[in-house]
Design a protein around this motif. Structure first.
Motif, PDB file in Angstrom:
ATOM      1  N   VAL C 215      65.454  83.557  12.906  1.00 52.29           N
ATOM      2  CA  VAL C 215      64.692  83.850  11.697  1.00 52.29           C
ATOM      3  C   VAL C 215      65.656  83.991  10.531  1.00 52.29           C
ATOM      4  N   ASP C 216      65.287  83.443   9.363  1.00 47.31           N
ATOM      5  CA  ASP C 216      66.193  83.637   8.227  1.00 47.31           C
ATOM      6  C   ASP C 216      65.503  84.257   7.016  1.00 47.31           C
ATOM      7  N   VAL C 217      64.244  84.657   7.177  1.00 44.80           N
ATOM      8  CA  VAL C 217      63.584  85.444   6.139  1.00 44.80           C
ATOM      9  C   VAL C 217      62.956  86.652   6.824  1.00 44.80           C
ATOM     10  N   LEU C 218      63.300  87.826   6.348  1.00 46.06           N
ATOM     11  CA  LEU C 218      62.753  89.040   6.955  1.00 46.06           C
ATOM     12  C   LEU C 218      61.856  89.765   5.971  1.00 46.06           C
ATOM     13  N   ALA C 232      69.018  92.326   6.738  1.00 42.77           N
ATOM     14  CA  ALA C 232      68.912  90.906   6.441  1.00 42.77           C
ATOM     15  C   ALA C 232      70.090  90.460   5.577  1.00 42.77           C
ATOM     16  N   GLU C 233      70.371  91.252   4.581  1.00 42.96           N
ATOM     17  CA  GLU C 233      71.452  90.902   3.652  1.00 42.96           C
ATOM     18  C   GLU C 233      72.780  90.809   4.388  1.00 42.96           C
ATOM     19  N   LYS C 234      72.973  91.741   5.319  1.00 41.61           N
ATOM     20  CA  LYS C 234      74.248  91.767   6.039  1.00 41.61           C
ATOM     21  C   LYS C 234      74.447  90.492   6.848  1.00 41.61           C
ATOM     22  N   ARG C 235      73.339  89.950   7.348  1.00 37.60           N
ATOM     23  CA  ARG C 235      73.463  88.752   8.166  1.00 37.60           C
ATOM     24  C   ARG C 235      73.078  87.497   7.399  1.00 37.60           C
ATOM     25  N   ASN C 236      73.203  87.588   6.093  1.00 36.17           N
ATOM     26  CA  ASN C 236      72.972  86.411   5.248  1.00 36.17           C
ATOM     27  C   ASN C 236      71.592  85.821   5.401  1.00 36.17           C
ATOM     28  N   ALA C 237      70.609  86.661   5.593  1.00 31.84           N
ATOM     29  CA  ALA C 237      69.234  86.170   5.628  1.00 31.84           C
ATOM     30  C   ALA C 237      68.540  86.585   4.354  1.00 31.84           C
ATOM     31  N   TYR C 238      67.364  85.997   4.127  1.00 31.03           N
ATOM     32  CA  TYR C 238      66.579  86.344   2.951  1.00 31.03           C
ATOM     33  C   TYR C 238      65.670  87.511   3.292  1.00 31.03           C
ATOM     34  N   SER C 239      65.188  88.167   2.267  1.00 28.28           N
ATOM     35  CA  SER C 239      64.320  89.309   2.541  1.00 28.28           C
ATOM     36  C   SER C 239      63.182  89.393   1.540  1.00 28.28           C
ATOM     37  N   VAL C 240      62.076  89.962   2.027  1.00 31.60           N
ATOM     38  CA  VAL C 240      60.920  90.229   1.186  1.00 31.60           C
ATOM     39  C   VAL C 240      60.632  91.718   1.273  1.00 31.60           C
ATOM     40  N   GLY C 241      60.565  92.371   0.139  1.00 34.67           N
ATOM     41  CA  GLY C 241      60.424  93.816   0.143  1.00 34.67           C
ATOM     42  C   GLY C 241      58.977  94.269   0.101  1.00 34.67           C
ATOM     43  N   TYR C 242      58.802  95.554   0.248  1.00 40.60           N
ATOM     44  CA  TYR C 242      57.459  96.144   0.224  1.00 40.60           C
ATOM     45  C   TYR C 242      57.578  97.590  -0.190  1.00 40.60           C
ATOM     46  N   HIS C 243      56.546  98.093  -0.859  1.00 38.27           N
ATOM     47  CA  HIS C 243      56.439  99.496  -1.254  1.00 38.27           C
ATOM     48  C   HIS C 243      57.290  99.846  -2.457  1.00 38.27           C
ATOM     49  N   SER C 244      58.511  99.416  -2.467  1.00 36.57           N
ATOM     50  CA  SER C 244      59.394  99.923  -3.512  1.00 36.57           C
ATOM     51  C   SER C 244      60.063  98.774  -4.235  1.00 36.57           C
ATOM     52  N   LEU C 245      59.937  98.771  -5.558  1.00 38.06           N
ATOM     53  CA  LEU C 245      60.575  97.715  -6.325  1.00 38.06           C
ATOM     54  C   LEU C 245      62.083  97.846  -6.268  1.00 38.06           C
ATOM     55  N   GLN C 248      65.110  95.746  -4.237  1.00 42.50           N
ATOM     56  CA  GLN C 248      65.800  94.519  -4.632  1.00 42.50           C
ATOM     57  C   GLN C 248      67.303  94.713  -4.723  1.00 42.50           C
ATOM     58  N   LYS C 249      67.722  95.885  -5.147  1.00 38.48           N
ATOM     59  CA  LYS C 249      69.164  96.056  -5.346  1.00 38.48           C
ATOM     60  C   LYS C 249      69.926  96.069  -4.037  1.00 38.48           C
ATOM     61  N   PHE C 250      69.211  96.170  -2.921  1.00 39.86           N
ATOM     62  CA  PHE C 250      69.914  96.158  -1.640  1.00 39.86           C
ATOM     63  C   PHE C 250      70.197  94.739  -1.166  1.00 39.86           C
ATOM     64  N   ALA C 251      69.632  93.770  -1.828  1.00 41.97           N
ATOM     65  CA  ALA C 251      69.801  92.389  -1.351  1.00 41.97           C
ATOM     66  C   ALA C 251      70.065  91.477  -2.527  1.00 41.97           C
ATOM     67  N   PRO C 252      71.220  91.614  -3.124  1.00 46.99           N
ATOM     68  CA  PRO C 252      71.494  90.803  -4.316  1.00 46.99           C
ATOM     69  C   PRO C 252      71.462  89.307  -4.046  1.00 46.99           C
ATOM     70  N   LYS C 253      71.846  88.914  -2.822  1.00 48.38           N
ATOM     71  CA  LYS C 253      71.864  87.467  -2.566  1.00 48.38           C
ATOM     72  C   LYS C 253      70.553  86.983  -1.970  1.00 48.38           C
ATOM     73  N   GLY C 254      70.025  87.767  -1.056  1.00 45.87           N
ATOM     74  CA  GLY C 254      68.945  87.234  -0.237  1.00 45.87           C
ATOM     75  C   GLY C 254      67.543  87.571  -0.704  1.00 45.87           C
ATOM     76  N   TRP C 255      67.424  88.267  -1.793  1.00 50.52           N
ATOM     77  CA  TRP C 255      66.090  88.736  -2.203  1.00 50.52           C
ATOM     78  C   TRP C 255      65.192  87.573  -2.582  1.00 50.52           C
ATOM     79  N   ILE C 256      64.006  87.565  -1.991  1.00 52.42           N
ATOM     80  CA  ILE C 256      63.029  86.569  -2.393  1.00 52.42           C
ATOM     81  C   ILE C 256      62.033  87.199  -3.355  1.00 52.42           C
TER      82      ILE C 256
END
Lengths: 304, 348, 364
Positions: C215-218, C232-245, C248-256
């Motif tokens: 999986v490459d999007v979590l 996800a960020e640590k393993r170079n995957a993308y991420s989709v957040g929930y609940h808290s805007l 985003q700052k936890f995934a500077p590269k992978g944030w979708i």
């Protein structure tokens, strides 16, 4: 299939490490004759102190050290109650747990949501590139690598040093040990300091190594599982390694099975680690007649 | 030498009692002072805090009735620990036994919901007891056979029980009318325990008091109680005298589990009105603490359960009136326990 | 009488006596300002569900100075919730937010006793003359996230770490997969349930298990998104957040992208309703067009054409010209769930107990 094996192995190691530290901490405590049901609280204090230190200083090493110290200090409350005031150890342990839960929640509240670098992953050059199992075994953080060596060190200390011998003697029969010239109270305090350090390390690995986050009660019962694992391992540090990683593997297995799409309810899968432990314990039961340290007596007389 | 006359014995006891009052008031006061210190450290007014706790838990009929409601499951789970503890069995499985009792009782409520209350409720009580009892029985058997210490097996089975409950409420028993939220259908009114007047004090309290009473009676006045105490004194000697220790191990774990199962039945029948996850906020473990605080003594259990009910209810009040974080109630409980446990050296 | 009995009895008595000794008569005079009570199922600082509600209340307080707030956290569902709400009413609260699904029945019972106190319950399905239920319907937002994920993924394998298989969450996952499928027919979504709303270590392990499967999007539906996003960020995957805007700052590269609840304005409206006497019981089901459901900005990794597609679809949802769960839809066991030409209404999400084809996981 290979992906599953790799993931399982890696997951077992990551999940098993905090369990191992916790088990070792409980083990040394029980070897000295004291059951600590409050290890959960010690782990939480270690976890929160480690996390806060990491946030404030940015240094994972400092964080782990602080966590170990905090764990040791916190366990001293328990030590004082049980050793000097001769309070009931089970109730004292549970009280310690409540205190740890509350204290860690209070201290950690302002830090929820903080971000840390945490324990860096250290790939062992060469070994980590081994085909098949390389990445699963050799790309983890420092505490993971240290876990089995610490267990081995503990084994050596318990069985090959004078202090270890005294400790076991105290655990078997404190009166006899006293008659033989040992100071049971001092040894028990020392044992509980070590237990506190190990519990603190377990918690630190959870917050600074695995989750890199803090949440209230994030140990989720791992402290109690450690109590079970100590018996599982017949109070022997080397067998504790096997037990902890087996249990960690069971936790990891059920999550892996879900990711694979295995058509079994997640809840039934989740029972796996506990049922497995019970079954293994029951099967081993007969052979464990006199494995428990003698003075744990009434607490853990597992025989008829 | 003849025994001293009744009046003299009473006088001695009274004087000894008065002396002890002083020595016990000290630790209790100490606990309050230490916690007051914690409160001050957070910038709160301890006196107002204590006033709030007292007035909301004991200072009004409503508060008092709520304290009784809170106390009910604690009494049952405490006796669930105290019964096996008479022969030094350690039952930390109250949580799991409670859950299984709730599951069994729920099955009764859902399957026989059409029956009238006077038939259905006793059935549910029996089922609740049976469920928790069976769960305790497993641990008892494992212990009697010398395979697994009951401390460990009850602990592990707690987790299994919680997962089992999740499995049934997410799966087979999920309410078809509900929004797919993990809970069963609502119980028919016949399946709900009656309450006292306008309060929420329910029949479970009576069950708890009866359990305590029976416990006291059996232990002190029956042959079984005598044999239990013999085992508790010296298991080997008891066995050599022909007392079937193994049967007591199994039987008392069954009874203890059954009582915790009753607590579970009360939770679903009187409080929740259906089965849902997270039924118990640690009643099993708190019951364990109560039993040990009280030394397994029946009246002590009632007193300690009452005290803990006041403390935990008080914790909510502290959040409301003092804006203290919720975790502070754990610290209060721990402080009280530490002080009680640390009272005098040599007491077990 | 036994020693222990006497001791414990005296301990109890002396504790009570101590209480009585410090008893001071009377409470402080009640303030005239609006008093609002809110109870949380968990910690207010969890970076997720509970914090969103807490922040909403704080935002309301900023908009309406003079409002007093009584806030209690970690209230278990059941008898405790009822007691806490009663206590709030006794302290003069006129508006109560019961911020957890399981508080519905206790809230209804307390509402019946105090008709002049107004209650608000998120996610409830039963109302009372003085109890309003509200929720932001999230599947449309998840659909949009799915579209973005479907366009960004390189392995076509998407993953979700979810607490429990509650129908609202299943609906979100289904919407996500359908959105991904709509732009990428090969996309599949794997789901792992952790079994609890909050256990960061387990969430990290679950996330890793998914990543091990390629999986490459979590995505994540637990109380706090931080752990999964970080993993996800640590393993170079993308991420989709929930609940808290803020995730985003936890995934500077992978944030979708991400979805958050911003209850502040809604709570302000609730408070005004009560102070102006304009309360009426209703079931509020908002969506993309409302101000309490907010989409986080898209990350740099999302291709521009995907963003354009998403925005178009968003307008279609708001206009009502497209439906998320439009048929034909089969579940992942092959059973047909929605016929061709029909659609599964968002108001019926409570009944969705299946996972759509393309999702790998067990709904129960």
């Amino acid at each position: 299939m290979l992906g599953l094996a790799r993931g399982l192995l890696s997951g077992a190691i990551v999940s098993g490490t905090p369990l191992l530290y916790a088990t070792l901490g409980e083990l040394i405590s029980e070897r000295a004759g004291i059951v600590n049901l409050g290890l959960e609280g010690v782990m939480l204090v270690g976890a929160v102190v480690g996390f806060i230190t990491c946030v404030s200083t940015g240094s994972a090493t400092l964080a782990v050290t602080a966590a170990a110290l905090a764990g040791a200090l916190f366990n001293m409350i328990f030590a004082f109650l049980v050793i000097s005031r001769r309070a009931n150890p089970l109730a004292s342990g549970l009280a310690l747990m409540f205190c740890g839960v509350g204290l860690s929640a209070l201290l950690g509240a302002p830090y929820i949501g903080s971000q840390i670098g945490g324990l860096p992953e250290i790939s062992i050059p060469g070994l980590a590139d081994l085909p098949l199992l390389g990445p699963a075994l050799f790309a983890h953080d420092a505490l993971v690598y240290l876990a089995a060596p610490v267990a081995t060190l503990l084994w050596w200390v318990l069985f090959f040093t004078r202090w270890g011998l005294s400790l076991r003697a105290v655990g078997e029969n404190p009166v006899a040990a006293f008659a033989a010239g040992r100071n049971p109270h001092r040894i028990q305090y020392q044992a509980l300091v070590v237990a506190g350090i190990l519990g603190g390390l377990a918690g630190a690995h959870l917050s600074v190594g695995v989750a890199k986050a803090w949440a209230e009660w994030m140990t989720a019962g791992r402290g109690f599982i450690a109590v079970a694992l100590v018996i599982f391992s017949k109070w022997h540090p080397l067998r504790a390694i096997a037990g902890a990683f087996l249990f960690g593997g069971a936790i990891s297995l059920q999550l892996q099975m879900q990711a694979l799409g295995v058509p079994i309810s997640a809840f039934l899968l989740d029972m796996l680690p506990y049922v497995l432990s019970l079954v293994v314990l029951a099967i081993w039961g007969g052979a464990r007649r006199h494995a428990a340290p003698g003075s744990l007596g009434r607490v853990f007389q597992g025989t008829e | 030498m003849t025994a001293p006359p009744e009046s003299a014995r009473l006088a001695i006891a009274w004087r000894a009692g008065r002396a002890r009052l002083a020595s016990v008031a000290a630790p209790a006061g100490l606990a309050l002072v230490v916690f007051a210190g914690v409160l001050l450290a957070f910038g709160k007014n301890p006196i107002k805090a204590y006033v709030d706790i007292f007035s909301s838990t004991l200072g009004s009929p409503y508060g008092f009735s709520e304290t009784l409601v809170k106390m009910t499951p604690l009494v049952l789970t405490a006796v669930a620990v105290a019964v096996p503890a008479k022969i030094w069995l350690i039952n930390v499985g109250g949580e799991g036994q409670l859950y299984i009792g709730a599951i069994f009782a729920t099955w009764g409520a859902l399957t026989f919901g059409h029956l009238p209350g006077w038939l259905l409720l006793p059935l549910m009580v029996a089922l609740g007891f049976l469920g928790g009892g069976l769960w305790g029985l497993v641990s008892g058997l494992l212990r009697a056979k010398g395979w697994v210490s009951e401390t460990i097996s009850t602990l592990l089975m707690n987790y299994v029980a919680i997962l089992l409950l999740n499995y049934v409420v997410f799966g087979p028993w999920k309410d078809p009318e509900g929004v797919n939220y993990p809970q069963t259908a609502e119980f028919a009114p016949a399946a709900m325990l009656p309450v006292l007047g306008q309060s929420r004090v329910h029949l479970g309290l009576a069950l708890g008091l009866v359990a305590v009473g029976l416990f006291a009676f059996f232990v002190s006045r029956t042959r079984w109680g005598l044999e239990m105490r013999a085992i508790g004194g010296n298991a080997d000697a008891a066995r050599r005298n022909g007392i079937p220790v193994g049967r007591y191990v199994v039987g008392l774990m069954f009874i203890g589990g059954g009582l915790a199962g009753l607590a579970g039945m009360c939770e679903v029948s009187a409080i929740q009105g259906r089965l849902r996850p997270s039924l118990s906020p640690g009643y099993g473990y708190t019951g364990f603490l109560i039993s040990w605080m009280a030394g397994g003594h029946p009246l002590g259990i009632l007193g300690a359960a009452f005290l803990l009910a006041v403390v935990t209810a008080g914790g909510d009040i502290l959040q409301m009136t003092q804006a203290l974080p919720g975790a502070v109630v754990n610290i209060l409980m721990a402080v009280i326990l530490f002080v009680i446990l640390g009272r005098r050296p040599g007491e077990r | 009488m036994s020693l222990t009995l006497i001791r414990t009895a005296r301990t109890v008595l002396s504790v009570l006596a101590a209480f009585m000794v410090v008893l001071v008569a009377g409470h402080a005079a009640e303030a005239q300002a609006l008093k609002i009570g809110i109870l949380h199922i968990g910690s207010m600082a969890d970076g997720g569900y509970n914090q969103a509600h807490a922040e909403g209340i704080q935002a309301m307080k900023r908009n309406l100075p003079g409002v007093e707030i009584i806030e209690v956290e970690n209230v278990p569902e059941g008898a405790d919730a009822e007691r806490v709400m009663e206590n709030m009413v006794k302290q003069g609260a006129k508006l109560i937010v019961a911020a957890s699904f399981g508080y519905l029945e206790p809230a209804l019972r307390v509402a019946a006793k105090y008709p002049d106190v107004k209650f608000f319950h998120p996610g409830g399905y039963k109302r009372a003359p003085n109890l309003t239920t509200y929720w932001a319907s999230t599947p449309e937002a998840f659909y949009l996230m799915g579209m973005a994920a479907g366009k960004t993924t390189k392995t076509n394998k998407l993953g979700y770490v979810v607490a429990l298989p509650i129908s609202f969450f299943l609906a979100n996952i289904n919407a996500f997969e359908l959105g991904a499928r709509s732009v990428n027919p090969k996309a599949e979504t794997r789901v792992v349930f952790t079994g609890t709303f909050l256990d960061p270590a387990k969430e990290a392990t679950a996330a890793n298990a998914l990543l091990d499967q390629g999986v490459d999007v979590l995505g994540v539906i637990v109380d706090s998104p931080i752990t999964v996003v970080q993993t996800a960020e640590k393993r170079n995957a993308y991420s989709v957040g929930y609940h808290s805007l803020g995730a985003q700052k936890f995934a500077p590269k992978g944030w979708i992208g991400g979805i958050a609840f911003t209850w502040g304005n809604l709570y302000t409206r609730f408070a005004r309703q009560v102070t102006e006497g304009a309360f009426k019981s209703e079931n509020i089901l908002g969506g993309l067009a409302d101000d309490y459901l907010t989409l986080a900005p898209f990350g740099a990794s999302v291709p521009a054409d995907a963003v354009a597609l998403v925005n178009t679809r968003k307008q279609e949802f708001i206009a009502g010209t497209t439906h998320v769960f439009a048929g034909p839809l089969k579940d992942n066991r092959g059973v047909e769930r929605v016929k061709t030409g029909a659609f599964f209404p968002l108001t019926d999400l409570g009944k969705m107990d299946w996972l759509v084809e393309g999702v790998i996981g067990q709904p129960r």
